[in-house]
Design a protein around this motif. Structure first.
Motif, PDB file in Angstrom:
ATOM      1  N   PHE A  63      54.710  -3.450 -21.972  1.00 18.21           N
ATOM      2  CA  PHE A  63      55.709  -3.771 -22.990  1.00 18.21           C
ATOM      3  C   PHE A  63      56.308  -5.154 -22.768  1.00 18.21           C
ATOM      4  O   PHE A  63      56.606  -5.539 -21.632  1.00 18.21           O
ATOM      5  N   PHE A  64      56.502  -5.872 -23.866  1.00 13.61           N
ATOM      6  CA  PHE A  64      57.079  -7.215 -23.796  1.00 13.61           C
ATOM      7  C   PHE A  64      58.117  -7.365 -24.897  1.00 13.61           C
ATOM      8  O   PHE A  64      57.919  -6.863 -26.014  1.00 13.61           O
ATOM      9  N   SER A  65      59.217  -8.068 -24.576  1.00  8.82           N
ATOM     10  CA  SER A  65      60.222  -8.339 -25.603  1.00  8.82           C
ATOM     11  C   SER A  65      59.684  -9.438 -26.527  1.00  8.82           C
ATOM     12  O   SER A  65      58.702 -10.113 -26.214  1.00  8.82           O
ATOM     13  N   LEU A  66      60.369  -9.616 -27.681  1.00  7.07           N
ATOM     14  CA  LEU A  66      59.919 -10.583 -28.692  1.00  7.07           C
ATOM     15  C   LEU A  66      59.709 -11.987 -28.124  1.00  7.07           C
ATOM     16  O   LEU A  66      58.759 -12.671 -28.472  1.00  7.07           O
ATOM     17  N   ASP A  67      60.608 -12.411 -27.229  1.00  3.69           N
ATOM     18  CA  ASP A  67      60.526 -13.781 -26.710  1.00  3.69           C
ATOM     19  C   ASP A  67      59.388 -13.962 -25.706  1.00  3.69           C
ATOM     20  O   ASP A  67      59.145 -15.067 -25.247  1.00  3.69           O
ATOM     21  N   ARG A  68      58.701 -12.863 -25.373  1.00  2.00           N
ATOM     22  CA  ARG A  68      57.598 -12.968 -24.416  1.00  2.00           C
ATOM     23  C   ARG A  68      56.249 -12.722 -25.095  1.00  2.00           C
ATOM     24  O   ARG A  68      55.296 -12.263 -24.468  1.00  2.00           O
ATOM     25  N   PHE A  69      56.152 -13.089 -26.386  1.00  2.00           N
ATOM     26  CA  PHE A  69      54.924 -12.819 -27.139  1.00  2.00           C
ATOM     27  C   PHE A  69      53.710 -13.523 -26.523  1.00  2.00           C
ATOM     28  O   PHE A  69      52.632 -12.932 -26.425  1.00  2.00           O
ATOM     29  N   SER A  70      53.884 -14.772 -26.093  1.00  2.00           N
ATOM     30  CA  SER A  70      52.708 -15.479 -25.544  1.00  2.00           C
ATOM     31  C   SER A  70      52.239 -14.806 -24.249  1.00  2.00           C
ATOM     32  O   SER A  70      51.045 -14.687 -23.993  1.00  2.00           O
ATOM     33  N   GLU A  71      53.212 -14.309 -23.454  1.00  4.31           N
ATOM     34  CA  GLU A  71      52.835 -13.541 -22.248  1.00  4.31           C
ATOM     35  C   GLU A  71      52.087 -12.266 -22.635  1.00  4.31           C
ATOM     36  O   GLU A  71      51.141 -11.865 -21.953  1.00  4.31           O
ATOM     37  N   ALA A  72      52.545 -11.646 -23.728  1.00  8.39           N
ATOM     38  CA  ALA A  72      51.893 -10.414 -24.186  1.00  8.39           C
ATOM     39  C   ALA A  72      50.444 -10.690 -24.578  1.00  8.39           C
ATOM     40  O   ALA A  72      49.542  -9.934 -24.237  1.00  8.39           O
ATOM     41  N   LEU A  73      50.227 -11.819 -25.283  1.00  9.73           N
ATOM     42  CA  LEU A  73      48.856 -12.187 -25.666  1.00  9.73           C
ATOM     43  C   LEU A  73      48.000 -12.436 -24.436  1.00  9.73           C
ATOM     44  O   LEU A  73      46.839 -12.027 -24.373  1.00  9.73           O
ATOM     45  N   GLU A  74      48.584 -13.119 -23.443  1.00  6.45           N
ATOM     46  CA  GLU A  74      47.846 -13.383 -22.201  1.00  6.45           C
ATOM     47  C   GLU A  74      47.515 -12.073 -21.488  1.00  6.45           C
ATOM     48  O   GLU A  74      46.403 -11.892 -20.994  1.00  6.45           O
ATOM     49  N   ALA A  75      48.481 -11.166 -21.449  1.00  7.65           N
ATOM     50  CA  ALA A  75      48.265  -9.871 -20.788  1.00  7.65           C
ATOM     51  C   ALA A  75      47.153  -9.108 -21.491  1.00  7.65           C
ATOM     52  O   ALA A  75      46.311  -8.470 -20.863  1.00  7.65           O
ATOM     53  N   GLN A  76      47.145  -9.203 -22.833  1.00  2.49           N
ATOM     54  CA  GLN A  76      46.110  -8.516 -23.607  1.00  2.49           C
ATOM     55  C   GLN A  76      44.736  -9.127 -23.281  1.00  2.49           C
ATOM     56  O   GLN A  76      43.773  -8.399 -23.031  1.00  2.49           O
ATOM     57  N   ALA A  77      44.670 -10.467 -23.247  1.00  2.00           N
ATOM     58  CA  ALA A  77      43.390 -11.133 -22.966  1.00  2.00           C
ATOM     59  C   ALA A  77      42.921 -10.837 -21.546  1.00  2.00           C
ATOM     60  O   ALA A  77      41.728 -10.664 -21.294  1.00  2.00           O
ATOM     61  N   ALA A  78      43.870 -10.775 -20.615  1.00  5.45           N
ATOM     62  CA  ALA A  78      43.508 -10.547 -19.210  1.00  5.45           C
ATOM     63  C   ALA A  78      43.210  -9.075 -18.939  1.00  5.45           C
ATOM     64  O   ALA A  78      42.674  -8.735 -17.886  1.00  5.45           O
ATOM     65  N   GLY A  79      43.556  -8.214 -19.878  1.00  8.28           N
ATOM     66  CA  GLY A  79      43.290  -6.788 -19.709  1.00  8.28           C
ATOM     67  C   GLY A  79      44.121  -6.157 -18.610  1.00  8.28           C
ATOM     68  O   GLY A  79      43.652  -5.280 -17.903  1.00  8.28           O
ATOM     69  N   VAL A  80      45.394  -6.565 -18.480  1.00 11.12           N
ATOM     70  CA  VAL A  80      46.240  -5.977 -17.442  1.00 11.12           C
ATOM     71  C   VAL A  80      46.655  -4.548 -17.782  1.00 11.12           C
ATOM     72  O   VAL A  80      47.010  -3.771 -16.908  1.00 11.12           O
ATOM     73  N   ALA A  81      46.590  -4.203 -19.090  1.00 14.27           N
ATOM     74  CA  ALA A  81      46.892  -2.832 -19.517  1.00 14.27           C
ATOM     75  C   ALA A  81      45.892  -2.464 -20.600  1.00 14.27           C
ATOM     76  O   ALA A  81      45.195  -3.319 -21.122  1.00 14.27           O
ATOM     77  N   ASP A  82      45.830  -1.152 -20.918  1.00 16.22           N
ATOM     78  CA  ASP A  82      44.909  -0.734 -21.968  1.00 16.22           C
ATOM     79  C   ASP A  82      45.392  -1.202 -23.341  1.00 16.22           C
ATOM     80  O   ASP A  82      44.598  -1.499 -24.221  1.00 16.22           O
ATOM     81  N   LYS A  83      46.721  -1.259 -23.496  1.00 16.69           N
ATOM     82  CA  LYS A  83      47.283  -1.660 -24.778  1.00 16.69           C
ATOM     83  C   LYS A  83      48.642  -2.317 -24.548  1.00 16.69           C
ATOM     84  O   LYS A  83      49.439  -1.840 -23.740  1.00 16.69           O
ATOM     85  N   VAL A  84      48.875  -3.392 -25.278  1.00 19.92           N
ATOM     86  CA  VAL A  84      50.096  -4.171 -25.099  1.00 19.92           C
ATOM     87  C   VAL A  84      50.982  -4.020 -26.340  1.00 19.92           C
ATOM     88  O   VAL A  84      50.486  -3.996 -27.463  1.00 19.92           O
ATOM     89  N   PHE A  85      52.284  -3.898 -26.094  1.00 18.53           N
ATOM     90  CA  PHE A  85      53.250  -3.703 -27.191  1.00 18.53           C
ATOM     91  C   PHE A  85      54.400  -4.701 -27.099  1.00 18.53           C
ATOM     92  O   PHE A  85      54.803  -5.086 -26.006  1.00 18.53           O
ATOM     93  N   ILE A  86      54.927  -5.037 -28.278  1.00 18.05           N
ATOM     94  CA  ILE A  86      56.165  -5.800 -28.365  1.00 18.05           C
ATOM     95  C   ILE A  86      57.273  -4.795 -28.706  1.00 18.05           C
ATOM     96  O   ILE A  86      57.087  -3.927 -29.560  1.00 18.05           O
ATOM     97  N   THR A  87      58.420  -4.932 -28.030  1.00 21.64           N
ATOM     98  CA  THR A  87      59.556  -4.043 -28.301  1.00 21.64           C
ATOM     99  C   THR A  87      60.705  -4.881 -28.867  1.00 21.64           C
ATOM    100  O   THR A  87      61.555  -5.361 -28.114  1.00 21.64           O
ATOM    101  N   PRO A  88      60.713  -5.084 -30.211  1.00 19.44           N
ATOM    102  CA  PRO A  88      61.681  -6.025 -30.813  1.00 19.44           C
ATOM    103  C   PRO A  88      63.142  -5.695 -30.547  1.00 19.44           C
ATOM    104  O   PRO A  88      63.964  -6.608 -30.469  1.00 19.44           O
ATOM    105  N   MET A  89      63.498  -4.410 -30.413  1.00 17.66           N
ATOM    106  CA  MET A  89      64.908  -4.060 -30.298  1.00 17.66           C
ATOM    107  C   MET A  89      65.425  -4.102 -28.862  1.00 17.66           C
ATOM    108  O   MET A  89      66.611  -3.969 -28.643  1.00 17.66           O
TER     109      MET A  89
END
Ligand SMILES: [Zn+2]
Ligand SMILES: [Zn+2]
Length: 343
Positions: A315-341
């Motif tokens: 899980f990544f907050s809105l301001d960490r979207f680029s980290e979330a994309l990197e995590a998705q590309a690197a396959g650190v988890a099966d699925k990556v989510f943004i938690t806007p609230m």
């Protein structure tokens, strides 16, 4: 942040995504305001940011959305303020020849939320109430957000005309491949064989119910691929990667009378070299599957049956979207989510 403001993650152009505070968007009659709790980061989002998938400049990203309803304008369509909901993220013209024939997903001017219309990677989203689907209140929001990819995978299984007791070969076990494995298991396909280069994703395939998960880089595994079905080929084959090379391999692995489904989104300019003679002699059907026509309700109904909690989520907050994309590309988890609230 005052209540007149919202925070939104907007795609401006290739590799240009910005987070900004802005005046909140307001609902019109027939629309609802929702607060997105979890939004899946999809392969399509990465394609959009990289410039491989066309999106409207300035759009708020995010099409896999689970949210809480905070305001309803006009007809409630059975939805109430406070409901936990998922969004069927498409808008159809309702007038073109496809829409008029009940095939809205092929609409001439279909627009996707998070692609052409503002999506869920924001603290507020305004959508027509009729595209909201209520979820059981105890659904973890990230599981709720998976209703959208599950709906796409259900359409894929429909396109595949999957029959119980027949073999299925799935190339790729990303999030969609994992959901397809789970659906294949529930549909009684057997054996379910997955080919996937990543050891972590092969483990995921087994957790989701695959009988065998094979490494395409391992010669012994590739011999097993053929021997499992006694060298007769597979009855159902899925490209859940999105590549011409995989389609070529699918044709080779397909048995007589097989159905091959192209589900993954390949890069523009990628081609497959396949023999018309193979298609003729094996009497192959090669079909595509795009989005989720009339399958969102079925996805919601099946959500609790699909072992989705076996996916490792990050899980990544809105301001960490680029980290979330990197995590998705690197396959650190099966699925990556943004938690806007959540900050
Ligand atoms: Zn998606
Ligand atoms: Zn249409």
């Amino acid at each position: 942040m005052t209540t007149d403001q919202m925070t939104a993650l907007r795609f401006n152009g290739i590799n240009d995504v910005t987070l900004a505070e802005e005046p909140r968007s307001l609902p019109r009659d027939g629309e609802s305001v929702i607060e997105p709790l979890a939004v899946g980061v999809c392969g399509t989002d990465a394609h959009i940011v990289a410039g491989h998938f066309e999106a409207a400049p300035g759009v708020v990203l995010g099409h896999e959305v689970c949210a809480r309803v905070v305001e309803i304008m006009g007809d409630s369509d059975g939805i109430a303020v406070g409901d936990l909901v998922t969004v069927e993220p498409h808008d159809y013209c309702t007038r073109c020849s496809y829409c008029r024939a009940g095939r809205e997903h092929l609409c001439d001017s279909k627009r996707g939320y998070g692609v052409k219309l503002d999506g869920g990677m924001a603290t507020r989203m305004v959508v027509p109430t009729r595209i909201l689907y209520r979820l059981p209140d105890d659904t973890p929001p990230w599981i709720g957000a998976l209703a959208e990819p599950v709906a796409c995978c259900i359409h894929a299984m429909d396109q595949l005309d999957a029959i119980s007791g027949e073999s299925i070969l799935i190339y790729g076990c990303g999030p969609a491949g994992a959901i397809l494995v789970s659906l294949a298991r529930l549909s009684g396909l057997t054996p379910i064989v997955v080919v996937e280069p990543s050891a972590r994703r092969r483990e995921l395939a087994l957790r989701m119910g695959a009988h065998v998960a094979l490494d395409p880089g391992d010669e012994a595994d590739m011999q097993r691929l053929e021997s499992i079905v006694e060298h007769r080929g597979y009855r159902r084959v899925v490209d859940a990667v999105g590549s011409g090379r995989i389609v070529e391999q699918s044709v080779a692995a397909a048995g007589r009378g097989a159905r091959i489904m192209v589900f993954g989104v390949s890069k523009p300019g990628d081609f497959a070299q396949i023999s018309p003679r193979d298609i003729f002699q094996k009497e192959l059907s090669i079909v595509g599957s795009v989005i989720n026509p009339y399958t969102h309700q079925r996805a919601v109904a099946m959500l609790g049956e699909l072992r989705l909690d076996r996916l490792n989520a990050a899980f990544f907050s809105l301001d960490r979207f680029s980290e979330a994309l990197e995590a998705q590309a690197a396959g650190v988890a099966d699925k990556v989510f943004i938690t806007p609230m959540s900050p």
